[in-house]
Design an enzyme around this catalytic site. Structure first.
Site, PDB file in Angstrom:
ATOM      1  N   GLY A   1       0.831  -1.209   0.000  1.00  0.00           N
ATOM      2  CA  GLY A   1       0.000   0.000   0.000  1.00  0.00           C
ATOM      3  C   GLY A   1       0.861   1.254   0.000  1.00  0.00           C
TER       4      GLY A   1
ATOM      5  N   ASP B   1       1.468  -9.059   2.255  1.00  0.00           N
ATOM      6  CA  ASP B   1       0.315  -8.220   1.903  1.00  0.00           C
ATOM      7  C   ASP B   1      -0.741  -9.080   1.211  1.00  0.00           C
ATOM      8  OD1 ASP B   1       0.087  -4.835   1.364  1.00  0.00           O
ATOM      9  OD2 ASP B   1      -1.354  -6.169   0.382  1.00  0.00           O
TER      10      ASP B   1
ATOM     11  N   THR C   1      -5.220  -6.438  -1.393  1.00  0.00           N
ATOM     12  CA  THR C   1      -6.622  -6.041  -1.506  1.00  0.00           C
ATOM     13  C   THR C   1      -6.712  -4.986  -2.605  1.00  0.00           C
ATOM     14  OG1 THR C   1      -6.438  -4.146  -0.012  1.00  0.00           O
ATOM     15  CG2 THR C   1      -6.861  -6.306   1.015  1.00  0.00           C
TER      16      THR C   1
ATOM     17  N   THR D   1      -2.866   5.849  14.159  1.00  0.00           N
ATOM     18  CA  THR D   1      -3.215   7.107  13.487  1.00  0.00           C
ATOM     19  C   THR D   1      -3.649   8.184  14.482  1.00  0.00           C
ATOM     20  OG1 THR D   1      -4.974   8.056  12.102  1.00  0.00           O
ATOM     21  CG2 THR D   1      -5.471   5.973  13.109  1.00  0.00           C
ATOM     22  N   ASP D   2      -3.535   9.447  14.063  1.00  0.00           N
ATOM     23  CA  ASP D   2      -4.036  10.545  14.917  1.00  0.00           C
ATOM     24  C   ASP D   2      -5.548  10.488  15.074  1.00  0.00           C
ATOM     25  OD1 ASP D   2      -4.722  11.349  12.299  1.00  0.00           O
ATOM     26  OD2 ASP D   2      -3.853  13.362  12.483  1.00  0.00           O
ATOM     27  N   GLU D   3      -6.219   9.721  14.188  1.00  0.00           N
ATOM     28  CA  GLU D   3      -7.680   9.686  14.245  1.00  0.00           C
ATOM     29  C   GLU D   3      -8.194   9.000  15.510  1.00  0.00           C
ATOM     30  OE1 GLU D   3      -9.829   9.010  10.642  1.00  0.00           O
ATOM     31  OE2 GLU D   3      -8.142   9.618   9.389  1.00  0.00           O
TER      32      GLU D   3
ATOM     33  N   TYR E   1     -13.499   3.220  11.010  1.00  0.00           N
ATOM     34  CA  TYR E   1     -12.059   3.103  10.731  1.00  0.00           C
ATOM     35  C   TYR E   1     -11.254   3.408  11.990  1.00  0.00           C
ATOM     36  CZ  TYR E   1      -7.381   4.720   9.506  1.00  0.00           C
ATOM     37  OH  TYR E   1      -6.016   4.918   9.496  1.00  0.00           O
TER      38      TYR E   1
ATOM     39  N   ALA F   1     -12.210   3.663  15.085  1.00  0.00           N
ATOM     40  CA  ALA F   1     -12.535   2.765  16.210  1.00  0.00           C
ATOM     41  C   ALA F   1     -11.767   1.453  16.039  1.00  0.00           C
ATOM     42  CB  ALA F   1     -14.039   2.495  16.265  1.00  0.00           C
TER      43      ALA F   1
ATOM     44  N   LYS G   1      -8.895   1.104  14.412  1.00  0.00           N
ATOM     45  CA  LYS G   1      -7.474   1.368  14.666  1.00  0.00           C
ATOM     46  C   LYS G   1      -7.225   1.475  16.177  1.00  0.00           C
ATOM     47  CE  LYS G   1      -4.622   1.859  12.150  1.00  0.00           C
ATOM     48  NZ  LYS G   1      -3.737   0.826  11.521  1.00  0.00           N
TER      49      LYS G   1
ATOM     50  N   VAL H   1     -15.939  18.134  -2.804  1.00  0.00           N
ATOM     51  CA  VAL H   1     -15.442  18.612  -1.504  1.00  0.00           C
ATOM     52  C   VAL H   1     -16.509  18.366  -0.436  1.00  0.00           C
ATOM     53  CG1 VAL H   1     -14.674  20.654  -0.231  1.00  0.00           C
ATOM     54  CG2 VAL H   1     -14.089  20.390  -2.654  1.00  0.00           C
TER      55      VAL H   1
ATOM     56  N   ASN I   1      -8.740  21.348   4.389  1.00  0.00           N
ATOM     57  CA  ASN I   1      -8.740  20.624   3.112  1.00  0.00           C
ATOM     58  C   ASN I   1      -8.819  21.567   1.914  1.00  0.00           C
ATOM     59  OD1 ASN I   1      -8.526  18.169   4.338  1.00  0.00           O
ATOM     60  ND2 ASN I   1     -10.719  17.701   4.274  1.00  0.00           N
TER      61      ASN I   1
ATOM     62  N   ARG J   1     -19.224  13.922   4.893  1.00  0.00           N
ATOM     63  CA  ARG J   1     -19.091  12.519   5.323  1.00  0.00           C
ATOM     64  C   ARG J   1     -19.770  12.381   6.697  1.00  0.00           C
ATOM     65  NH1 ARG J   1     -12.977  11.310   6.271  1.00  0.00           N
ATOM     66  NH2 ARG J   1     -12.899  10.261   4.267  1.00  0.00           N
TER      67      ARG J   1
END
Ligand code: NAD
Length: 335
Positions: free
Chosen positions: A11, A34, A37, A124-126, A148, A150, A152, A204, A247, A271
Site C-alpha cells: 500500500g 500483503d 486487496t 493514526t491521529d484519528e 475506521y 474505532a 485502529k 469537496v 482541506n 461525510r
C-alpha cells in the site's frame, strides 16, 4: 542481517517505508506480507523488487495459517496492514473491523509465540477523535468517531495489552494525515489531482474547512524508524506534520499546480461523523532526535506533480471495476 516483516507494504505508506529502509540501512532483510486487496499494488514496489534483501509473500493478517511462517522467520514485525479508508469503513464496518482489530490479534498471537524483538503497530491521529483547539498528546484519552478509527483504536489497544500481559515488545506510532507518491487514488490528493486532469469535478465534503495535520510520507517513515530504534517497549509515539491546514487549502494548491480553476470544485454532503480537526503534539518523538525534512509548500506541489507524471499508475487503479463501483455508489449518496 536483521529480518523485518512489513505487513501491508504493497500500500501507500508501507511501500514508501520499504524503499526508505532499503535505502538507509544495509543490514535489514525485508519481507513484505500483503493480501493485495483493492489498495495493495505490487507496482508500488517495482523499483525495489529485484533487491536481494527484498522478498514478497501474499497473505492475509486475519489468517493464522498465513501469518505463522513469515512471523516465525522474522526478528521484527511492523504492521501497516489495514482497511485505511474512512468512507469504506462507513460502507462496510465489519470488513474494516476484521482487519483492523482481528488481524492485529492474529499477528500479535504469532509474534508472542515466536519471541519477536519488536512489534510496531502503525496507528493514526484519528484515534484521538477531533479536537477544537490545542494538540493531542500521547497520554490524552482516545475518542474515535468512525468505524475506521474505532478499529485502529481497538488494534493498537490490543497490541499494547500484549505488551502488558505477555511482554511482547510493542511500540505504537500515531501518524497524522500523510501525503506523497503511491497513495490509493480514492484519497484526497490523488483523487483530486486525477479528477482535475480528467476534467471531472472535485467533490469537496461540506465546507472543506476540516483541518488535518499534513505529514510527508517520508517524514512518516523516518518517524516510524525513530520509534522502532529509539522507542521503549510499551511506548506510544505521535508522528505529527506540525502543519495544520484546511482541506480547501490543499484543493487550491492542486488546482494551481494542475492549471485548473475553481469551477471544478463541487461541494457535496459531508461525510457522516466527519471529524473537524486533528492536530498532534509531536514533541516526544522530536525530543528523541526525529526531524521532519519536507517543507509542506514544496513537497505538496512535488506530490501533485508526481501524480501528473504517473497517470498510467493511477488510471489502472482508478478504472478497476471494484474502485469504480465503490466511488460511483458512494458519491451518488453525497449529492
Ligand atoms: N494514510 C494516512 O494518512 C495514514 C495516517 C496515519 C496512519 N495510517 C495507517 O498507516 C497504515 C498504512 O496506511 P496506507 O494509507 O498506506 O493504507 P493503504 O490502504 O494504502 O494500504 C494498506 C495495505 O494493507 C493491505 N491489507 C489490507 N488488509 C490486509 C489484510 N487483511 N492482510 C494483509 N494485508 C492487508 C492492502 O493490500 C494494502 O497494501 C494503516 O495502518 C493506516 O491506518 C495512515
Amino acid at each position: 542481517m536483521k529480518k523485518l516483516l512489513v505487513t501491508g507494504a504493497a500500500g501507500f505508506i508501507g511501500s514508501n517505508f520499504v524503499r526508505y529502509m532499503l535505502d538507509k540501512y544495509d543490514d535489514y532483510e525485508i519481507t513484505v506480507f500483503d493480501a493485495l486487496t483493492y489498495a495493495g499494488h505490487l507496482e508500488n514496489l517495482e523499483d525495489v523488487k529485484d533487491d536481494p534483501r527484498f522478498k514478497f509473500i501474499k497473505g492475509d493478517i486475519r489468517k493464522a495459517e498465513d501469518v505463522e511462517e513469515p512471523v516465525k522467520n522474522s526478528d521484527i514485525v511492523i504492521n501497516f496492514a489495514a482497511e485505511s479508508h474512512v468512507d469504506r469503513s462507513i460502507a462496510d464496518a465489519e470488513n474494516t473491523m476484521n482487519t483492523n482489530v482481528m488481524g492485529v490479534l492474529t499477528l500479535c498471537e504469532a509474534a508472542r509465540r515466536h519471541d519477536i524483538e519488536r512489534f510496531v503497530q502503525i496507528s493514526t491521529d484519528e484515534v484521538y477523535g477531533d479536537i477544537d483547539e490545542g494538540f493531542s498528546k500521547e497520554t490524552d484519552p482516545l475518542s474515535p468517531n468512525s468505524p475506521y478509527s474505532a478499529g485502529k483504536t481497538g488494534g493498537e489497544l490490543l497490541a499494547r495489552s500484549y505488551y502488558r500481559t505477555y511482554g511482547l515488545p510493542v511500540i505504537v506510532t500515531r501518524g497524522s494525515n500523510t501525503y506523497g507518491p503511491y497513495q490509493q487514488p480514492e484519497k484526497l490528493v490523488p483523487l483530486f489531482v486525477s479528477n482535475a486532469m480528467e476534467g471531472k469535478s472535485l467533490p469537496v465534503y461540506g465546507d472543506g474547512m476540516q483541518i488535518r495535520d499534513w505529514l510527508h510520507v517520508m517524514d512518516h517513515c523516518s518517524g516510524v524508524d525513530c520509534a522502532l530504534h529509539k522507542g521503549e517497549p510499551g511506548g506510544i509515539y505521535n508522528i505529527g506534520g506540525g502543519n495544520q491546514r484546511p482541506n480547501i487549502e490543499i484543493i487550491k494548491i492542486i488546482l494551481e499546480v494542475t492549471g485548473k480553476d475553481e469551477s471544478l470544485i463541487k461541494h457535496v454532503a459531508d461525510r457522516p461523523g466527519h471529524d473537524r480537526r486533528y492536530a498532534l503534539d509531536a514533541s516526544k518523538l522530536l525530543g528523541m532526535g526525529w526531524q521532519r525534512t519536507h517543507d509542506f509548500e514544496t513537497a505538496m506541489r512535488d506530490t501533485v506533480r508526481w501524480y501528473m507524471d504517473n497517470t498510467a499508475w493511477w488510471k489502472k487503479i482508478k478504472e478497476s471495476e471494484e474502485n469504480k463501483e465503490f466511488a460511483d455508489k458512494w458519491y451518488a449518496n453525497r449529492k
